[in-house]
Design a protein around this motif. Structure first.
Motif, PDB file in Angstrom:
ATOM      1  N   LYS A  25       0.830  -1.204   0.000  1.00  0.00           N
ATOM      2  CA  LYS A  25       0.000   0.000   0.000  1.00  0.00           C
ATOM      3  C   LYS A  25       0.866   1.256   0.000  1.00  0.00           C
ATOM      4  CE  LYS A  25      -4.271   0.381   1.878  1.00  0.00           C
ATOM      5  NZ  LYS A  25      -5.299   0.420   2.915  1.00  0.00           N
ATOM      6  N   ARG A  26       1.964   1.231   0.773  1.00  0.00           N
ATOM      7  CA  ARG A  26       2.870   2.375   0.825  1.00  0.00           C
ATOM      8  C   ARG A  26       3.519   2.608  -0.534  1.00  0.00           C
ATOM      9  NH1 ARG A  26       7.042   0.585   3.517  1.00  0.00           N
ATOM     10  NH2 ARG A  26       5.724  -0.007   5.247  1.00  0.00           N
ATOM     11  N   ALA A  27       3.925   1.531  -1.198  1.00  0.00           N
ATOM     12  CA  ALA A  27       4.547   1.662  -2.518  1.00  0.00           C
ATOM     13  C   ALA A  27       3.566   2.258  -3.513  1.00  0.00           C
ATOM     14  CB  ALA A  27       5.023   0.300  -3.002  1.00  0.00           C
ATOM     15  N   MET A  28       2.307   1.819  -3.441  1.00  0.00           N
ATOM     16  CA  MET A  28       1.282   2.336  -4.340  1.00  0.00           C
ATOM     17  C   MET A  28       1.073   3.839  -4.109  1.00  0.00           C
ATOM     18  SD  MET A  28      -2.753   1.398  -4.550  1.00  0.00           S
ATOM     19  CE  MET A  28      -3.050   2.259  -3.023  1.00  0.00           C
ATOM     20  N   LYS A  29       0.959   4.228  -2.854  1.00  0.00           N
ATOM     21  CA  LYS A  29       0.728   5.635  -2.547  1.00  0.00           C
ATOM     22  C   LYS A  29       1.907   6.499  -2.954  1.00  0.00           C
ATOM     23  CE  LYS A  29      -2.544   5.088   1.225  1.00  0.00           C
ATOM     24  NZ  LYS A  29      -2.807   5.351   2.645  1.00  0.00           N
ATOM     25  N   GLU A  30       3.124   5.987  -2.749  1.00  0.00           N
ATOM     26  CA  GLU A  30       4.317   6.756  -3.115  1.00  0.00           C
ATOM     27  C   GLU A  30       4.391   6.998  -4.609  1.00  0.00           C
ATOM     28  OE1 GLU A  30       7.663   4.680  -1.521  1.00  0.00           O
ATOM     29  OE2 GLU A  30       7.270   5.359   0.528  1.00  0.00           O
ATOM     30  N   VAL A  31       4.100   5.974  -5.407  1.00  0.00           N
ATOM     31  CA  VAL A  31       4.193   6.139  -6.862  1.00  0.00           C
ATOM     32  C   VAL A  31       3.092   7.082  -7.367  1.00  0.00           C
ATOM     33  CG1 VAL A  31       2.812   4.143  -7.591  1.00  0.00           C
ATOM     34  CG2 VAL A  31       4.705   4.897  -8.983  1.00  0.00           C
ATOM     35  N   ILE A  32       1.936   7.050  -6.739  1.00  0.00           N
ATOM     36  CA  ILE A  32       0.859   7.963  -7.138  1.00  0.00           C
ATOM     37  C   ILE A  32       1.251   9.407  -6.818  1.00  0.00           C
ATOM     38  CG2 ILE A  32      -1.501   8.689  -6.619  1.00  0.00           C
ATOM     39  CD1 ILE A  32      -2.186   5.703  -6.316  1.00  0.00           C
ATOM     40  N   LYS A  33       1.786   9.625  -5.629  1.00  0.00           N
ATOM     41  CA  LYS A  33       2.217  10.979  -5.250  1.00  0.00           C
ATOM     42  C   LYS A  33       3.335  11.474  -6.153  1.00  0.00           C
ATOM     43  CE  LYS A  33       0.991  10.758  -0.379  1.00  0.00           C
ATOM     44  NZ  LYS A  33       1.502  10.751   1.002  1.00  0.00           N
ATOM     45  N   LYS A  34       4.246  10.567  -6.507  1.00  0.00           N
ATOM     46  CA  LYS A  34       5.362  10.940  -7.364  1.00  0.00           C
ATOM     47  C   LYS A  34       4.865  11.356  -8.746  1.00  0.00           C
ATOM     48  CE  LYS A  34       9.929   9.179  -8.538  1.00  0.00           C
ATOM     49  NZ  LYS A  34      10.827   8.014  -8.490  1.00  0.00           N
ATOM     50  N   ILE A  35       3.895  10.639  -9.272  1.00  0.00           N
ATOM     51  CA  ILE A  35       3.338  10.986 -10.588  1.00  0.00           C
ATOM     52  C   ILE A  35       2.609  12.321 -10.521  1.00  0.00           C
ATOM     53  CG2 ILE A  35       1.528  10.371 -12.236  1.00  0.00           C
ATOM     54  CD1 ILE A  35       2.453   7.561 -12.119  1.00  0.00           C
ATOM     55  N   GLU A  36       1.829  12.535  -9.469  1.00  0.00           N
ATOM     56  CA  GLU A  36       1.101  13.799  -9.346  1.00  0.00           C
ATOM     57  C   GLU A  36       2.069  14.982  -9.272  1.00  0.00           C
ATOM     58  OE1 GLU A  36      -1.343  13.166  -5.925  1.00  0.00           O
ATOM     59  OE2 GLU A  36      -2.943  12.238  -7.083  1.00  0.00           O
ATOM     60  N   LYS A  37       3.155  14.785  -8.551  1.00  0.00           N
ATOM     61  CA  LYS A  37       4.145  15.856  -8.429  1.00  0.00           C
ATOM     62  C   LYS A  37       4.842  16.104  -9.766  1.00  0.00           C
ATOM     63  CE  LYS A  37       7.981  17.203  -5.460  1.00  0.00           C
ATOM     64  NZ  LYS A  37       8.892  16.756  -4.384  1.00  0.00           N
ATOM     65  N   THR A  38       5.174  15.020 -10.473  1.00  0.00           N
ATOM     66  CA  THR A  38       5.861  15.137 -11.756  1.00  0.00           C
ATOM     67  C   THR A  38       4.941  15.714 -12.823  1.00  0.00           C
ATOM     68  OG1 THR A  38       7.147  13.192 -11.151  1.00  0.00           O
ATOM     69  CG2 THR A  38       7.238  13.865 -13.439  1.00  0.00           C
ATOM     70  N   ALA A  39       3.646  15.405 -12.751  1.00  0.00           N
ATOM     71  CA  ALA A  39       2.702  15.867 -13.764  1.00  0.00           C
ATOM     72  C   ALA A  39       2.591  17.390 -13.785  1.00  0.00           C
ATOM     73  CB  ALA A  39       1.335  15.243 -13.533  1.00  0.00           C
ATOM     74  N   LYS A  40       2.795  17.997 -12.644  1.00  0.00           N
ATOM     75  CA  LYS A  40       2.717  19.454 -12.592  1.00  0.00           C
ATOM     76  C   LYS A  40       3.864  20.104 -13.365  1.00  0.00           C
ATOM     77  CE  LYS A  40       0.293  19.547  -8.199  1.00  0.00           C
ATOM     78  NZ  LYS A  40       0.365  19.862  -6.790  1.00  0.00           N
ATOM     79  N   ALA A  41       5.022  19.433 -13.375  1.00  0.00           N
ATOM     80  CA  ALA A  41       6.193  20.007 -14.030  1.00  0.00           C
ATOM     81  C   ALA A  41       6.391  19.464 -15.445  1.00  0.00           C
ATOM     82  CB  ALA A  41       7.433  19.724 -13.191  1.00  0.00           C
ATOM     83  N   ASP A  42       6.321  18.150 -15.606  1.00  0.00           N
ATOM     84  CA  ASP A  42       6.662  17.533 -16.882  1.00  0.00           C
ATOM     85  C   ASP A  42       5.656  16.427 -17.205  1.00  0.00           C
ATOM     86  OD1 ASP A  42       7.946  16.795 -19.174  1.00  0.00           O
ATOM     87  OD2 ASP A  42       9.575  15.721 -18.172  1.00  0.00           O
ATOM     88  N   ALA A  44       5.280  14.649 -19.973  1.00  0.00           N
ATOM     89  CA  ALA A  44       5.842  13.508 -20.700  1.00  0.00           C
ATOM     90  C   ALA A  44       6.468  12.501 -19.740  1.00  0.00           C
ATOM     91  CB  ALA A  44       6.879  13.994 -21.708  1.00  0.00           C
ATOM     92  N   ALA A  45       7.178  12.996 -18.749  1.00  0.00           N
ATOM     93  CA  ALA A  45       7.791  12.100 -17.769  1.00  0.00           C
ATOM     94  C   ALA A  45       6.725  11.399 -16.928  1.00  0.00           C
ATOM     95  CB  ALA A  45       8.735  12.876 -16.867  1.00  0.00           C
ATOM     96  N   ALA A  46       5.650  12.109 -16.644  1.00  0.00           N
ATOM     97  CA  ALA A  46       4.559  11.510 -15.869  1.00  0.00           C
ATOM     98  C   ALA A  46       3.888  10.393 -16.651  1.00  0.00           C
ATOM     99  CB  ALA A  46       3.546  12.583 -15.488  1.00  0.00           C
ATOM    100  N   LEU A  47       3.746  10.581 -17.966  1.00  0.00           N
ATOM    101  CA  LEU A  47       3.141   9.529 -18.786  1.00  0.00           C
ATOM    102  C   LEU A  47       4.015   8.279 -18.826  1.00  0.00           C
ATOM    103  CD1 LEU A  47       1.674  11.545 -21.787  1.00  0.00           C
ATOM    104  CD2 LEU A  47       0.425  10.294 -20.043  1.00  0.00           C
ATOM    105  N   LYS A  48       5.314   8.460 -18.801  1.00  0.00           N
ATOM    106  CA  LYS A  48       6.214   7.306 -18.785  1.00  0.00           C
ATOM    107  C   LYS A  48       6.097   6.543 -17.474  1.00  0.00           C
ATOM    108  CE  LYS A  48       9.681   9.160 -21.941  1.00  0.00           C
ATOM    109  NZ  LYS A  48      11.069   9.608 -22.084  1.00  0.00           N
ATOM    110  N   MET A  49       5.863   7.260 -16.382  1.00  0.00           N
ATOM    111  CA  MET A  49       5.755   6.634 -15.070  1.00  0.00           C
ATOM    112  C   MET A  49       4.386   6.015 -14.837  1.00  0.00           C
ATOM    113  SD  MET A  49       7.707   9.655 -12.967  1.00  0.00           S
ATOM    114  CE  MET A  49       6.909   9.245 -11.466  1.00  0.00           C
TER     115      MET A  49
END
Length: 68
Positions: A25-42, A44-49
């Protein structure tokens, strides 16, 4: 407190399962937060993740940690 041997065994098993579930569950939440943070900036990188996030979410749903 458990008295019988089987009750003690059940508690050990449930602790082990809880540890695995918490990690998944922690791994799932971390990857979701990481994508949300990356989506604000880039975007294309968020789509890869995104495939990694889908994989983590699908595994959590398969194990019953979240609803499908």
């Amino acid at each position: 407190m458990p008295i019988t041997q089987s009750a003690k065994k059940a508690i050990r098993g449930s602790r082990r399962k809880k540890a695995f579930n918490d990690a998944r569950k922690r791994a799932m939440k971390e990857v979701i937060k990481k994508i949300e943070k990356t989506a604000k900036a880039d975007k294309a990188a968020a789509l890869k993740m995104l495939s990694g996030a889908c994989q983590a979410i699908d595994k959590a749903a398969k194990k019953g940690l979240i609803k499908k």
